[in-house]
Design a protein around this motif. Structure first.
Motif, PDB file in Angstrom:
ATOM      1  N   ARG A  91       0.803  -1.226   0.000  1.00 56.26           N
ATOM      2  CA  ARG A  91       0.000   0.000   0.000  1.00 56.26           C
ATOM      3  C   ARG A  91       0.836   1.277   0.000  1.00 56.26           C
ATOM      4  N   TYR A  92       2.048   1.214   0.542  1.00 59.60           N
ATOM      5  CA  TYR A  92       2.809   2.452   0.730  1.00 59.60           C
ATOM      6  C   TYR A  92       4.232   2.401   0.198  1.00 59.60           C
ATOM      7  N   GLY A  93       4.657   1.262  -0.315  1.00 59.45           N
ATOM      8  CA  GLY A  93       6.020   1.168  -0.810  1.00 59.45           C
ATOM      9  C   GLY A  93       7.065   1.235   0.287  1.00 59.45           C
ATOM     10  N   PHE A  94       6.657   0.932   1.505  1.00 54.78           N
ATOM     11  CA  PHE A  94       7.549   0.957   2.663  1.00 54.78           C
ATOM     12  C   PHE A  94       7.996  -0.479   2.924  1.00 54.78           C
ATOM     13  N   LYS A  95       9.234  -0.796   2.568  1.00 53.46           N
ATOM     14  CA  LYS A  95       9.743  -2.158   2.690  1.00 53.46           C
ATOM     15  C   LYS A  95      10.393  -2.350   4.064  1.00 53.46           C
ATOM     16  N   MET A  96       9.780  -3.216   4.851  1.00 49.24           N
ATOM     17  CA  MET A  96      10.301  -3.535   6.169  1.00 49.24           C
ATOM     18  C   MET A  96      10.815  -4.974   6.178  1.00 49.24           C
ATOM     19  N   TYR A  97      11.710  -5.255   7.106  1.00 52.61           N
ATOM     20  CA  TYR A  97      12.268  -6.603   7.247  1.00 52.61           C
ATOM     21  C   TYR A  97      12.078  -7.077   8.686  1.00 52.61           C
ATOM     22  N   ARG A  98      11.859  -8.369   8.813  1.00 49.89           N
ATOM     23  CA  ARG A  98      11.543  -8.941  10.116  1.00 49.89           C
ATOM     24  C   ARG A  98      12.569  -8.580  11.175  1.00 49.89           C
ATOM     25  N   GLU A  99      13.827  -8.541  10.802  1.00 49.79           N
ATOM     26  CA  GLU A  99      14.876  -8.285  11.797  1.00 49.79           C
ATOM     27  C   GLU A  99      14.875  -6.861  12.334  1.00 49.79           C
ATOM     28  N   ASP A 100      14.071  -5.983  11.716  1.00 55.33           N
ATOM     29  CA  ASP A 100      13.984  -4.592  12.167  1.00 55.33           C
ATOM     30  C   ASP A 100      12.691  -4.303  12.922  1.00 55.33           C
ATOM     31  N   MET A 101      11.929  -5.356  13.261  1.00 49.11           N
ATOM     32  CA  MET A 101      10.603  -5.175  13.845  1.00 49.11           C
ATOM     33  C   MET A 101      10.504  -5.810  15.231  1.00 49.11           C
ATOM     34  N   PRO A 132       2.255   2.454  24.859  1.00 49.45           N
ATOM     35  CA  PRO A 132       3.212   1.724  25.698  1.00 49.45           C
ATOM     36  C   PRO A 132       4.612   1.688  25.078  1.00 49.45           C
ATOM     37  N   SER A 133       4.687   1.564  23.758  1.00 47.05           N
ATOM     38  CA  SER A 133       5.991   1.566  23.079  1.00 47.05           C
ATOM     39  C   SER A 133       6.692   2.901  23.253  1.00 47.05           C
ATOM     40  N   ILE A 134       5.962   3.979  23.054  1.00 50.90           N
ATOM     41  CA  ILE A 134       6.560   5.304  23.184  1.00 50.90           C
ATOM     42  C   ILE A 134       7.010   5.547  24.622  1.00 50.90           C
ATOM     43  N   SER A 135       6.204   5.102  25.581  1.00 53.74           N
ATOM     44  CA  SER A 135       6.592   5.239  26.983  1.00 53.74           C
ATOM     45  C   SER A 135       7.886   4.480  27.259  1.00 53.74           C
ATOM     46  N   VAL A 169      12.444   5.943  14.440  1.00 51.30           N
ATOM     47  CA  VAL A 169      11.687   4.776  14.890  1.00 51.30           C
ATOM     48  C   VAL A 169      10.230   4.998  14.502  1.00 51.30           C
ATOM     49  N   THR A 170       9.595   3.973  13.949  1.00 48.50           N
ATOM     50  CA  THR A 170       8.195   4.088  13.539  1.00 48.50           C
ATOM     51  C   THR A 170       7.333   3.142  14.358  1.00 48.50           C
ATOM     52  N   CYS A 171       6.165   3.651  14.806  1.00 50.84           N
ATOM     53  CA  CYS A 171       5.194   2.846  15.544  1.00 50.84           C
ATOM     54  C   CYS A 171       3.962   2.638  14.670  1.00 50.84           C
ATOM     55  N   ILE A 179       3.491  -2.798  16.335  1.00 53.82           N
ATOM     56  CA  ILE A 179       4.909  -3.096  16.149  1.00 53.82           C
ATOM     57  C   ILE A 179       5.721  -1.801  16.172  1.00 53.82           C
ATOM     58  N   VAL A 180       6.992  -1.975  16.484  1.00 53.54           N
ATOM     59  CA  VAL A 180       7.982  -0.903  16.422  1.00 53.54           C
ATOM     60  C   VAL A 180       8.976  -1.284  15.346  1.00 53.54           C
TER      61      VAL A 180
END
Length: 397
Positions: free
Chosen positions: A83-93, A101-104, A228-230, A246-247
């Protein structure tokens, strides 16, 4: 004027009014307001695939500890790539029970007590709480409101980033509903790099844009290495109760610190139903979301038309994202808390007071329009009745 309520043809039920009372629902049970249009969840049924997946899992009679499966991560990866062309990889998640809670956790492991953390007000009120309750200092880069639209004061941002350790970006922005452009995000990244500031991007509302409009993920808009993206399906698919997010970061140093802190905070475990709901959302419910966006856009147009014709003293701030409308009430010359409480007490309508989102939000109210149109009509009529009554009172009539 009577608002027209002709729902577009959809394959899903966005019209039925579901009674949510007595379900321990924050929106409908926590207070006794007749029509709550404040907290950010939707009054629509979830996508059928999600309901079916949860029911299937519930049919197994043991609800023990649950692992976070690779399939869950793959559902995120495929969704953002497609949907967004944002390629993520498992090792970065990393898995987390929620964005806040993540931001805290990130505040605790990436900054020190007393550090400044920058936010762009008016902004989601929990940002203030999570900073202050972790004994850090809120630093505000106030957004500039001119001619009915908001922009970033980059000169002020440049000055204030030199005094902070972290910046939290809300993209798309809650409560103003703005999608930050790639150029704006790139400039934010450049300034954070200039002062070595950690950038945390809360993108929880990213799927809820107007039809045919896409948001811009920070990490593909800026090459900044300390970002860092949440992410979470909770707003998009109305499944906040499953506590899943996920982070994502490519920065290995930040990744390891965050992973450790999430574990210390017990925020990295998975709800027994969460994986089923998330996988069904991303893998099987895309068309439901596309049609939801059409419904939300239509609701927005209904509000805009109603205000222009029936309540021109209130202006709708232009927006391209979220189901949260930011209403400019400055012409009423009344504090937003007064407006909010008057509407609740006298007309049973609960809208969020703009002051909750920062001092520069005090001329505004926030309205949640993610509901069947019959409820939206009710809310608009209550709003008009309340503002009309308040005007009579203020004029001594």
């Amino acid at each position: 004027m009577k608002v027209g309520f002709i729902m577009k043809n959809t394959d899903y039920d966005f019209e039925s009014v579901i009674d949510r009372h007595n379900t321990n629902c924050v929106k409908w049970d926590y207070f006794d307001d007749e029509l709550p249009m404040w907290v950010a969840d939707m009054d629509f049924k979830v996508a059928p695939a999600i309901e079916n997946a949860v029911l299937k899992r519930a049919m197994h009679p043991i609800y023990g500890y649950t692992i976070v499966s690779d399939e869950l991560f793959e559902s995120y990866i495929n969704w953002w790539d497609r949907r967004y062309g944002f390629k993520m990889y498992r090792e970065d998640m990393l898995y987390s029970i929620g964005v806040m809670p993540s931001i805290s956790s990130m505040i605790r492991c990436l900054t020190d007590i007393g550090d400044g953390i920058l936010i762009q007000s008016p902004v989601y009120h929990v940002f203030y709480h999570v900073i202050e309750e972790n004994n850090r200092k809120v630093v505000e880069n106030e957004l500039v409101y001119e001619n009915g639209r908001y922009n970033i004061d980059f000169d002020d941002l440049d000055k204030k980033l030199s005094k902070v350790k972290m910046m939290i970006v809300c993209n798309p922005h809650n409560p103003i509903g703005k999608i930050w452009s790639r150029e704006e995000l790139a400039k934010i990244g450049y300034l954070c790099s200039k002062y070595d500031v950690i950038l945390v991007s809360d993108e929880i509302h990213c799927d809820l844009t107007d039809p045919d409009i896409r948001y811009n993920p920070f990490e593909i808009s800026s090459g900044y290495e300390k970002a860092v993206t949440c992410l979470s399906p909770s707003k998009s698919f109305n499944i906040a109760g499953f506590k899943s997010s996920i982070v994502h970061t490519k920065n290995t140093e930040l990744f390891e610190k965050i992973r450790t802190q999430l574990h210390i905070d017990n925020s990295d475990s998975c709800n027994v139903f969460a994986a089923s709901a998330v996988i069904a959302a991303y893998n099987e419910s895309e068309e439901w979301l596309n049609q939801l966006k059409e419904v939300l856009f239509e609701n927005k147009q209904i509000v805009k038309e109603y205000l222009e014709k029936e309540l021109p003293v209130i202006k709708l701030v232009d927006c391209d994202a979220t189901y949260l409308l930011w209403l400019d009430c400055s012409a009423l010359n009344a504090p937003s808390k007064v407006l909010s409480e008057f509407l609740r007490t006298n007309h049973g309508l609960f809208l969020s007071a703009g002051i909750d989102f920062g001092q520069n939000g005090d001329n505004f109210l926030r309205m949640n329009i993610a509901c069947p149109q019959i409820l939206l009509k009710d809310g608009l009529e209550r709003l008009k009745a309340g503002i009309t009554a308040l005007s009579y009172i203020n004029n001594g009539l």
